[in-house]
Structure formats: C-alpha cells, structure tokens
Design a protein around this motif. Structure first.
Motif, PDB file in Angstrom:
ATOM      1  N   ALA A   1       0.824  -1.213   0.000  1.00 29.07           N
ATOM      2  CA  ALA A   1       0.000   0.000   0.000  1.00 29.07           C
ATOM      3  C   ALA A   1       0.857   1.263   0.000  1.00 29.07           C
ATOM      4  O   ALA A   1       0.413   2.323  -0.423  1.00 29.07           O
ATOM      5  N   LEU A   2       2.080   1.145   0.485  1.00 30.05           N
ATOM      6  CA  LEU A   2       2.984   2.305   0.524  1.00 30.05           C
ATOM      7  C   LEU A   2       3.714   2.551  -0.799  1.00 30.05           C
ATOM      8  O   LEU A   2       4.379   3.579  -0.945  1.00 30.05           O
ATOM      9  N   VAL A   3       3.613   1.646  -1.740  1.00 34.51           N
ATOM     10  CA  VAL A   3       4.363   1.769  -2.994  1.00 34.51           C
ATOM     11  C   VAL A   3       4.128   3.100  -3.704  1.00 34.51           C
ATOM     12  O   VAL A   3       5.090   3.729  -4.158  1.00 34.51           O
ATOM     13  N   PRO A   4       2.881   3.598  -3.824  1.00 29.16           N
ATOM     14  CA  PRO A   4       2.714   4.895  -4.496  1.00 29.16           C
ATOM     15  C   PRO A   4       3.465   6.029  -3.788  1.00 29.16           C
ATOM     16  O   PRO A   4       4.077   6.878  -4.447  1.00 29.16           O
ATOM     17  N   LYS A   5       3.441   6.035  -2.468  1.00 28.52           N
ATOM     18  CA  LYS A   5       4.167   7.083  -1.729  1.00 28.52           C
ATOM     19  C   LYS A   5       5.671   6.918  -1.901  1.00 28.52           C
ATOM     20  O   LYS A   5       6.394   7.907  -2.008  1.00 28.52           O
ATOM     21  N   GLN A   6       6.139   5.674  -1.929  1.00 27.84           N
ATOM     22  CA  GLN A   6       7.566   5.432  -2.153  1.00 27.84           C
ATOM     23  C   GLN A   6       7.967   5.908  -3.549  1.00 27.84           C
ATOM     24  O   GLN A   6       9.040   6.496  -3.717  1.00 27.84           O
ATOM     25  N   ASN A   7       7.113   5.653  -4.525  1.00 27.89           N
ATOM     26  CA  ASN A   7       7.425   6.091  -5.890  1.00 27.89           C
ATOM     27  C   ASN A   7       7.492   7.620  -5.978  1.00 27.89           C
ATOM     28  O   ASN A   7       8.319   8.163  -6.707  1.00 27.89           O
TER      29      ASN A   7
ATOM     30  N   ILE B   1       8.427   9.609  -3.547  1.00 24.29           N
ATOM     31  CA  ILE B   1       9.702   9.982  -2.920  1.00 24.29           C
ATOM     32  C   ILE B   1      10.860   9.677  -3.867  1.00 24.29           C
ATOM     33  O   ILE B   1      11.787  10.487  -4.015  1.00 24.29           O
ATOM     34  N   ARG B   2      10.810   8.535  -4.535  1.00 18.47           N
ATOM     35  CA  ARG B   2      11.888   8.182  -5.468  1.00 18.47           C
ATOM     36  C   ARG B   2      11.971   9.177  -6.623  1.00 18.47           C
ATOM     37  O   ARG B   2      13.054   9.523  -7.077  1.00 18.47           O
ATOM     38  N   GLU B   3      10.805   9.619  -7.108  1.00 19.37           N
ATOM     39  CA  GLU B   3      10.787  10.585  -8.202  1.00 19.37           C
ATOM     40  C   GLU B   3      11.294  11.951  -7.741  1.00 19.37           C
ATOM     41  O   GLU B   3      12.048  12.611  -8.437  1.00 19.37           O
ATOM     42  N   LYS B   4      10.897  12.325  -6.533  1.00 24.33           N
ATOM     43  CA  LYS B   4      11.265  13.640  -6.006  1.00 24.33           C
ATOM     44  C   LYS B   4      12.761  13.730  -5.718  1.00 24.33           C
ATOM     45  O   LYS B   4      13.389  14.757  -5.965  1.00 24.33           O
TER      46      LYS B   4
ATOM     47  N   ASP C   1      19.298  12.430  -5.475  1.00 20.69           N
ATOM     48  CA  ASP C   1      19.937  12.388  -4.162  1.00 20.69           C
ATOM     49  C   ASP C   1      19.568  11.080  -3.455  1.00 20.69           C
ATOM     50  O   ASP C   1      18.624  11.031  -2.673  1.00 20.69           O
ATOM     51  N   PRO C   2      20.308   9.981  -3.737  1.00 22.45           N
ATOM     52  CA  PRO C   2      19.937   8.680  -3.186  1.00 22.45           C
ATOM     53  C   PRO C   2      19.959   8.625  -1.656  1.00 22.45           C
ATOM     54  O   PRO C   2      19.131   7.955  -1.045  1.00 22.45           O
ATOM     55  N   ALA C   3      20.895   9.343  -1.041  1.00 20.27           N
ATOM     56  CA  ALA C   3      20.960   9.331   0.424  1.00 20.27           C
ATOM     57  C   ALA C   3      19.692   9.951   1.019  1.00 20.27           C
ATOM     58  O   ALA C   3      19.093   9.397   1.959  1.00 20.27           O
TER      59      ALA C   3
END
Length: 176
Positions: free
Chosen positions: A6-12, A14-17, A21-23
C-alpha cells in the motif's frame, strides 16, 4: 507485506522527487516507514528463521544413518538424490525440480514490493536452490518442497483477508 504494498505509491513519489539524491531518498523512505510503523524486513523474518534449519538439514541429511534405505513415493533412499533416469550422463532428479516449481509459484503469489532489480534477482533463487539440492540428499529437497506447499496454502489463506488501513502513528511523547 500488504502494508508495504500500500505504501508503494508514496515510495514512488519519494523516489521521483529525490532521484538525484539517493541518500536523501533512502532517508525519506525510512521516515515513511517510521511514520506508518512498518518494518521493511517483516516479510523476510520468516525466511531468516528457516535458513538455519535449512543449513542444518543440508549438513545432516547426507550423513544421517536413519535415512539410509528410507523410502518415500518414488524415492528409494532419502539420503541419496532421487534419480529417476539418466539423459546421456546427466541424472534426472525430480524433487529439486518440484522444489523450484513450488518456489516460483510461491513468488507469483507473494505481494510485490521493493525495487524491480531486487525482484529480478529473487527470480534466480529457485535456480540457485536447484544447484544446491540437485545432487544432494533427496530429503532436503522434499523438506523444502513441503515447506513451500505449506507456505502457498498460508498465502492463499492470508491473501483473501482485507488489508489493514494505513495509519500514521503518532510520535512517542517525551518524558519529563
């Protein structure tokens, strides 16, 4: 695992944003897990419990005198590979192949989460376990196959349950 899914959309998001800056991206994802009180290793914990048992069986089954001559279905000796016939000089062992099929089926039923690269790496696990178990005691492949079958039944039972709603957890109060 359903909460992680269920968190995958929010993770995506964050990954896009934070893709440059991987850290910071990892820091924000960990903060997200903390906000929703989700343990990212929760799905791995049952496997971690089974790994020592697997290695214990791996080292014990080849030398267990109790298994010598023990029969199970088509297997004539559980302490030896379950060779049915030979293709040229290659022995054909059924249980390690059944184990790989049940592992693949179990992976298809498991909710997908995490990185795409990680999912692709996990697809090689059945092949790796076939290499480990192919010429080893058939009792090891039998154990792992039966364990996979029980896990598949468990996945079917838990899969039909409704997923718990995602709720942010309030931060703990500071003591005075």
């Amino acid at each position: 695992m359903k909460q992680m899914q269920a968190l995958v959309p929010k993770q995506n998001e964050i990954r896009e944003k934070y893709k440059d800056d991987p850290a910071r991206m990892n820091q924000e994802i960990m903060k997200l897990y903390k906000e929703y009180h989700i343990n990212p290793l929760g799905g791995c914990l049952p496997m971690l419990v089974q790994i020592p048992v697997f290695f214990g069986f791996f080292s014990m089954l080849g030398t267990a005198i109790e298994l010598r001559g023990s029969k199970f279905l088509w297997v004539h000796d559980l302490s030896q590979p379950d060779t049915i016939f030979h293709l040229s000089t290659i022995p054909v062992n059924i249980l390690p192949l059944c184990m790989a099929v049940t592992m693949l089926f179990q992976m298809q039923l498991t909710p997908k989460s995490g990185d795409q690269t990680q999912q692709k790496v996990f697809m090689f696990l059945p092949l790796i376990f076939v290499v480990f178990c192919y010429n080893y005691a058939s009792a090891l492949a039998l154990y792992w196959t039966v364990q996979n079958l029980f896990s598949i039944v468990q996945l079917y039972v838990t899969r039909n349950r409704t997923a718990p709603a995602l709720r942010k957890v309030s931060p703990p109060r500071k003591k005075r």
